[in-house]
Design an enzyme around this catalytic site. Structure first.
Site, mmCIF file in Angstrom:
data_model
loop_
_atom_site.group_PDB
_atom_site.id
_atom_site.type_symbol
_atom_site.label_atom_id
_atom_site.label_comp_id
_atom_site.label_asym_id
_atom_site.label_seq_id
_atom_site.Cartn_x
_atom_site.Cartn_y
_atom_site.Cartn_z
ATOM 1 N N SER A 21 0.836 -1.196 0.000
ATOM 2 C CA SER A 21 0.000 0.000 0.000
ATOM 3 C C SER A 21 0.879 1.256 0.000
ATOM 4 C CB SER A 21 -0.957 -0.040 1.201
ATOM 5 O OG SER A 21 -1.935 0.954 1.099
ATOM 6 N N ASP A 38 -9.295 -3.596 -6.682
ATOM 7 C CA ASP A 38 -8.574 -2.557 -5.933
ATOM 8 C C ASP A 38 -8.517 -1.296 -6.768
ATOM 9 O OD1 ASP A 38 -6.870 -1.063 -4.346
ATOM 10 O OD2 ASP A 38 -5.120 -2.345 -4.631
ATOM 11 N N HIS A 40 -7.687 -4.605 -1.851
ATOM 12 C CA HIS A 40 -6.641 -3.890 -1.136
ATOM 13 C C HIS A 40 -6.577 -4.345 0.328
ATOM 14 C CE1 HIS A 40 -3.763 -0.571 -1.179
ATOM 15 N NE2 HIS A 40 -4.073 -0.423 0.090
#
Length: 405
Positions: free
Chosen positions: A189, A344, A374
Site C-alpha cells: 500500500s 482494488d 486492497h
C-alpha cells in the site's frame, strides 16, 4: 452503576451505527467474488471502527488517529522460537530485526520492510506477523522500519526515515550476516509508495551497493488521475473505497477535505503537466481486458485551478507519486515484483508502473490476484476470521520470488 454503564454503551453503539450508515457508502462487491459475504462482514466491521473512532474523538476520549492505530496494531503474536528478534535504531529510526536461527553457509539475503498505513497508521507491531513470515519462509534477515507518523511528524518525514534506515542497513548489512548485494526493499500500500520512492532515491548513489530488487504490493503511485478504470470499477469495493483513498491522502498532507471534488475532476493539474504526465498516466495504456467490467473515458482537460494546484502540488512529487518520476530515474531501477489486485482502486497504478519499468528494460515479475482486494496480503496473517484465499496466494508468490533472489 452497571445499569448506567449499559445505557451508555447502548447509546454509544446506536450513535456509532448511525454514523457509519450515514457517512460510509454501501460496499459494491462483484457477484462472482467467491468470499462475498465474508468481505461484506469485514467491510461493516471496518466502517463501525471508523465510526467509533469519530465518536470517541468528539467525546474527547481519544483522537481518531490514535484509536485506529491501536486497532491496527491488534494483539501481538507469541514468541517465535525460530527467530532472533531485536529492537534497534538505525541512526534515529526505530527498527526491528528478524534473523533466522537456522544455521546457514554464507550470507543471507536482507529484506527492508516498509509498512502501509498512509503515513498515519501502521507500525512495527502491526506488521509483526508479516515480517516474521517472510523471515521464516524465505530464510532472510528482515528489517522492519518503524518510521515516524503524521500528523505528529508531517510529510516527508516518513520517506526520510525509510531512506535513512535503508541506507544504514545497506552499509552495515554484513554485521547482520547479510550479503550487501542481496538486499531487497519491500512494502504494501503506502509502504509500496515508500518502497518505490526509496528505490528511486538510490539509483544514483555510487557509495552504496545496488538494491537487488523492489517488491511493491498493491502500491499507491500517483495523485494525478483518480478516474482510471480501476477507480471507476472498484470505487465501492472494500477496504480502500475511492473517496477513502483521497481523504486519507489529504489528511496525511493536512489538507481540507473540501477540495476532494476538484482533485477528482483533475482541476489540480495545469495543462502543461497534464500533457507531460499523460505519457505515463494514461488509461490508453491499460490493457483492454481490464476495462471489460466497465470504463467511461473522461475528458482530458478540466478547468484548472491555480489555487488548488498550489495547495496540493507536493502530492505530485515523486516521493509521493513515484509514477511521475523522470525516465532517467526509472531506467536505472532494480528488478521488480509488482502485486496487483483486480478489485482494488490502485490496480492500475501497478499496471502503469509495470509498463514503465518494462519499457525501460527492467525485469518485472507480476502477480495479479483475480479475487484480490486492497489489504488482502496483510489480512492473510491476521487470523482465519479475516484471512482470504487471495491473500494466501499473494504471500506464496512473494516468497517464491524472494527465494530466487
Amino acid at each position: 452503576m452497571e445499569l448506567l454503564l449499559a445505557m451508555f454503551l447502548l447509546v454509544l453503539t446506536v450513535f456509532v451505527a448511525m454514523a457509519f450508515y450515514y457517512e460510509h457508502p454501501k460496499a459494491e462487491i462483484p457477484h462472482g467474488f467467491s468470499q462475498r459475504r465474508k468481505l461484506y462482514f469485514f467491510h461493516y466491521v471496518l466502517n463501525f471502527g471508523f465510526g467509533l473512532a469519530k465518536v470517541l474523538e468528539k467525546l474527547g476520549i481519544t483522537s481518531e488517529v490514535y484509536f485506529l492505530r491501536a486497532a491496527m496494531d491488534g494483539i501481538p503474536p507469541l514468541k517465535d522460537k525460530h527467530l532472533f528478534i531485536r529492537d534497534l535504531r538505525f541512526e534515529k529510526v526505530k527498527v526491528r530485526i528478524y534473523q533466522p536461527k537456522i544455521p546457514t553457509t554464507g550470507e543471507r539475503r536482507g529484506i527492508v520492510y516498509l509498512h502501509g498505513g498512509v503515513g498515519q497508521f501502521g507500525s512495527i507491531r502491526a506488521y509483526e506477523r508479516t515480517c516474521r513470515y517472510f523471515a521464516r519462509k524465505s530464510n532472510s534477515v528482515v528489517v522492519s522500519v518503524g518510521y515516524r507518523l503524521a500528523p505528529e511528524h508531517p510529510y516527508p518525514t516518513q520517506f526520510e526515515d525509510c531512506l535513512t534506515a535503508t541506507i544504514h542497513f545497506m552499509r552495515t548489512a554484513q554485521d547482520y550476516g547479510v550479503d550487501p548485494s542481496r538486499i531487497i526493499i519491500c512494502g504494501d500500500s503506502s509502504g509500496g509508495t515508500l518502497t518505490a520512492a526509496v528505490a528511486q532515491a538510490l539509483v544514483n548513489r555510487r557509495d552504496l551497493p545496488k538494491l537487488r530488487a523492489q517488491i511493491l504490493i498493491y502500491p499507491f503511485l500517483q495523485c494525478m488521475d483518480f478516474n482510471l478504470p480501476s477507480y471507476q470499477q472498484n470505487h465501492g469495493v472494500p477496504i480502500l473505497l475511492k473517496e477513502r483513498t483521497l481523504a486519507l491522502g489529504l489528511k496525511y498532507f493536512n489538507k481540507d477535505l473540501s477540495i476532494m471534488d476538484g482533485i477528482f475532476n483533475g482541476c489540480h493539474i495545469p495543462e502543461d503537466l497534464q500533457l507531460k504526465y499523460q505519457k505515463w498516466v494514461n488509461p490508453d495504456y491499460i490493457p483492454q481486458e481490464f476495462k471489460t467490467r466497465g470504463y467511461k473515458p473522461r475528458k482530458r482537460f478540466n478547468s484548472f485551478s491555480k489555487e488548488l494546484y498550489t495547495l496540493v502540488k507536493s502530492m505530485l512529487d515523486p516521493f509521493f507519486s513515484p509514477l511521475l518520476a523522470e525516465d532517467s530515474v526509472i531506467a536505472k531501477l532494480p528488478e521488480a515484483f509488482i502485486l496487483t489486485c483486480e478489485l482494488d482502486v490502485l490496480r492500475d497504478d501497478g499496471l502503469l508502473y509495470k509498463k514503465r519499468l518494462e519499457d525501460h528494460g527492467i525485469k518485472v515479475t507480476w502477480c495479479h490476484l483475480e479475487e484480490g482486494f486492497h489489504g488482502t496480503v496483510f489480512l492473510a496473517l491476521c487470523g482465519e476470521l479475516v484471512a482470504f484465499r487471495s491473500g494466501n496466494k499473494g504471500l506464496e508468490k512473494i516468497v517464491n520470488f524472494l527465494r530466487l533472489m
